[in-house]
Motif scaffolding. Sequence first.
Motif, short mmCIF file in Angstrom:
data_model
loop_
_atom_site.label_atom_id
_atom_site.label_comp_id
_atom_site.label_asym_id
_atom_site.label_seq_id
_atom_site.Cartn_x
_atom_site.Cartn_y
_atom_site.Cartn_z
N GLN A 156 0.83 -1.19 0.00
CA GLN A 156 0.00 0.00 0.00
C GLN A 156 0.87 1.25 0.00
O GLN A 156 2.04 1.22 0.38
CB GLN A 156 -0.89 0.01 1.24
CG GLN A 156 -1.70 -1.25 1.44
CD GLN A 156 -2.73 -1.46 0.35
OE1 GLN A 156 -3.51 -0.56 0.05
NE2 GLN A 156 -2.75 -2.65 -0.24
N TYR A 187 -4.44 -3.85 3.42
CA TYR A 187 -3.82 -4.72 2.43
C TYR A 187 -4.81 -4.92 1.28
O TYR A 187 -5.99 -4.56 1.38
CB TYR A 187 -3.47 -6.08 3.04
CG TYR A 187 -4.69 -6.80 3.59
CD1 TYR A 187 -5.41 -7.70 2.80
CD2 TYR A 187 -5.14 -6.55 4.88
CE1 TYR A 187 -6.54 -8.33 3.29
CE2 TYR A 187 -6.27 -7.17 5.38
CZ TYR A 187 -6.97 -8.05 4.58
OH TYR A 187 -8.11 -8.66 5.07
N SER A 188 -4.32 -5.48 0.19
CA SER A 188 -5.18 -5.77 -0.97
C SER A 188 -5.15 -7.26 -1.26
O SER A 188 -4.08 -7.87 -1.30
CB SER A 188 -4.71 -4.98 -2.20
OG SER A 188 -4.85 -3.60 -1.99
N GLN A 243 -8.92 -8.29 -5.30
CA GLN A 243 -8.95 -6.83 -5.45
C GLN A 243 -7.92 -6.36 -6.48
O GLN A 243 -8.19 -5.46 -7.28
CB GLN A 243 -8.72 -6.17 -4.09
CG GLN A 243 -9.92 -6.31 -3.16
CD GLN A 243 -9.62 -5.88 -1.75
OE1 GLN A 243 -8.52 -6.11 -1.23
NE2 GLN A 243 -10.59 -5.25 -1.09
N VAL A 244 -6.74 -6.96 -6.46
CA VAL A 244 -5.72 -6.61 -7.45
C VAL A 244 -6.17 -7.03 -8.84
O VAL A 244 -5.97 -6.30 -9.82
CB VAL A 244 -4.37 -7.25 -7.09
CG1 VAL A 244 -3.33 -7.00 -8.19
CG2 VAL A 244 -3.85 -6.70 -5.76
N GLN A 263 -8.42 -4.50 -10.42
CA GLN A 263 -7.67 -3.35 -10.95
C GLN A 263 -7.00 -3.69 -12.28
O GLN A 263 -7.01 -2.89 -13.21
CB GLN A 263 -6.63 -2.90 -9.92
CG GLN A 263 -5.88 -1.64 -10.28
CD GLN A 263 -5.07 -1.11 -9.12
OE1 GLN A 263 -5.29 -1.49 -7.96
NE2 GLN A 263 -4.13 -0.23 -9.39
N PRO A 299 -2.14 -0.39 -5.23
CA PRO A 299 -3.48 -0.97 -5.33
C PRO A 299 -4.57 0.09 -5.15
O PRO A 299 -4.46 0.97 -4.30
CB PRO A 299 -3.51 -1.98 -4.19
CG PRO A 299 -2.08 -2.32 -3.93
CD PRO A 299 -1.33 -1.06 -4.20
N TYR A 326 -7.94 -0.87 -4.75
CA TYR A 326 -8.92 -1.44 -3.83
C TYR A 326 -8.18 -2.09 -2.66
O TYR A 326 -7.12 -2.68 -2.84
CB TYR A 326 -9.77 -2.47 -4.56
CG TYR A 326 -10.40 -1.90 -5.82
CD1 TYR A 326 -11.47 -1.00 -5.74
CD2 TYR A 326 -9.91 -2.24 -7.07
CE1 TYR A 326 -12.03 -0.47 -6.89
CE2 TYR A 326 -10.47 -1.70 -8.23
CZ TYR A 326 -11.52 -0.82 -8.14
OH TYR A 326 -12.06 -0.28 -9.27
N PHE A 327 -8.77 -2.00 -1.48
CA PHE A 327 -8.06 -2.52 -0.30
C PHE A 327 -9.05 -2.98 0.76
O PHE A 327 -10.23 -2.61 0.77
CB PHE A 327 -7.12 -1.45 0.27
CG PHE A 327 -7.82 -0.21 0.77
CD1 PHE A 327 -8.21 -0.09 2.10
CD2 PHE A 327 -8.09 0.84 -0.09
CE1 PHE A 327 -8.86 1.05 2.56
CE2 PHE A 327 -8.74 1.99 0.36
CZ PHE A 327 -9.12 2.09 1.69
N SER A 328 -8.53 -3.77 1.67
CA SER A 328 -9.28 -4.24 2.84
C SER A 328 -8.55 -3.80 4.10
O SER A 328 -7.37 -3.42 4.06
CB SER A 328 -9.40 -5.77 2.82
OG SER A 328 -10.13 -6.21 1.70
#
Length: 327
Positions: free
Chosen positions: A146, A261-262, A266-267, A270, A290, A292-294
């Motif tokens: 990130q 983290y992704s 999510q990756v 993208q 990234p 998008y992430f969590s």
Amino acid sequence: MGRLRRLISRDLHRKCYACLLGWALILLPGITASAYTLDNITIVLSDEGTAYEEFANHLNSLLQPSNKTSVRLLSLKNMANDEFSRATANQLVIAVGTPAMVAMAQKPATNLVLNVLVPRATFIKTAKQYNRGQDQRRFSAVYMDQSWTRQLRLIRATMPTRPKVGILLGRESSDYIAALQTAAKEVDLNLNIETVIDDADLLSALRRLLNNSNVILAVPDAQIYNRNNIPSILLTSYRQQVPLFGFSASYVKAGALAAVYSSPAQVSQQVAEIIANLAPGGGLPTPQYPRYFSLNTNQQVARSLGISIESDNEIQRQLKQLSEPAQ
């Protein structure tokens, strides 16, 4: 304390650094293969199983390629020596993981290569080593780590009254200093940085850091944060009542307070969007973090340290409202 030690040993001793990502599967809508027709999309996996196959499978489900586009999955160990020796018109190679990236960097610079699930520092080092950094439109990346801004904003969001952030850096990550300082200034946090030359200096450097910091931010540097060192770092920080912020869900399960983290899914979302926006005769976008992430927090650790933090959903909502740098 004994329970925390057992938890750290169970969750981390059986995981290598490359697997400390804590991936979570999410469902995302399909995306057409491209604004124009690619002749071939080749996904090269560094290894079989784990997060790499999850990424590839999810990407394939998103692409929904046309009949004119061939999508193939290739394991690095099964790749022929002369593979990719000739350019194929409108071919895109997606190298998944560091070994695949290094292998593709050594191939003739004829194909578009998008590297994924690789650390930013490793990508930059590899591109420089194999003279692939001159044209980032043909050899690009979506990093696995990130942005520093996003990570420091996580600390600011969860611990607004603790402005001193301690960071251990090694030989692989010493180049992070300038970017970290820029991000810290943007987020209004103060950094304390200790550079570790070898393993013998690790714990002494950590103790110095803990004496002058309110929190510790882990960075993706295998010299420091590997399966041998992580339990000691987590336990030492915990004993000093200083929370540690990790870079994967596994860290949170093992005793870190929080991590952003992704996931592979999510990756892959993208990457599918990048492919959908490719133009005839155009190149790849420049390397990027990234999109998008969590986010995960460890409420048990928070209670043990006397820290009150908001829910994961609320913290993630706050982070999503803030703009992110592309590179």
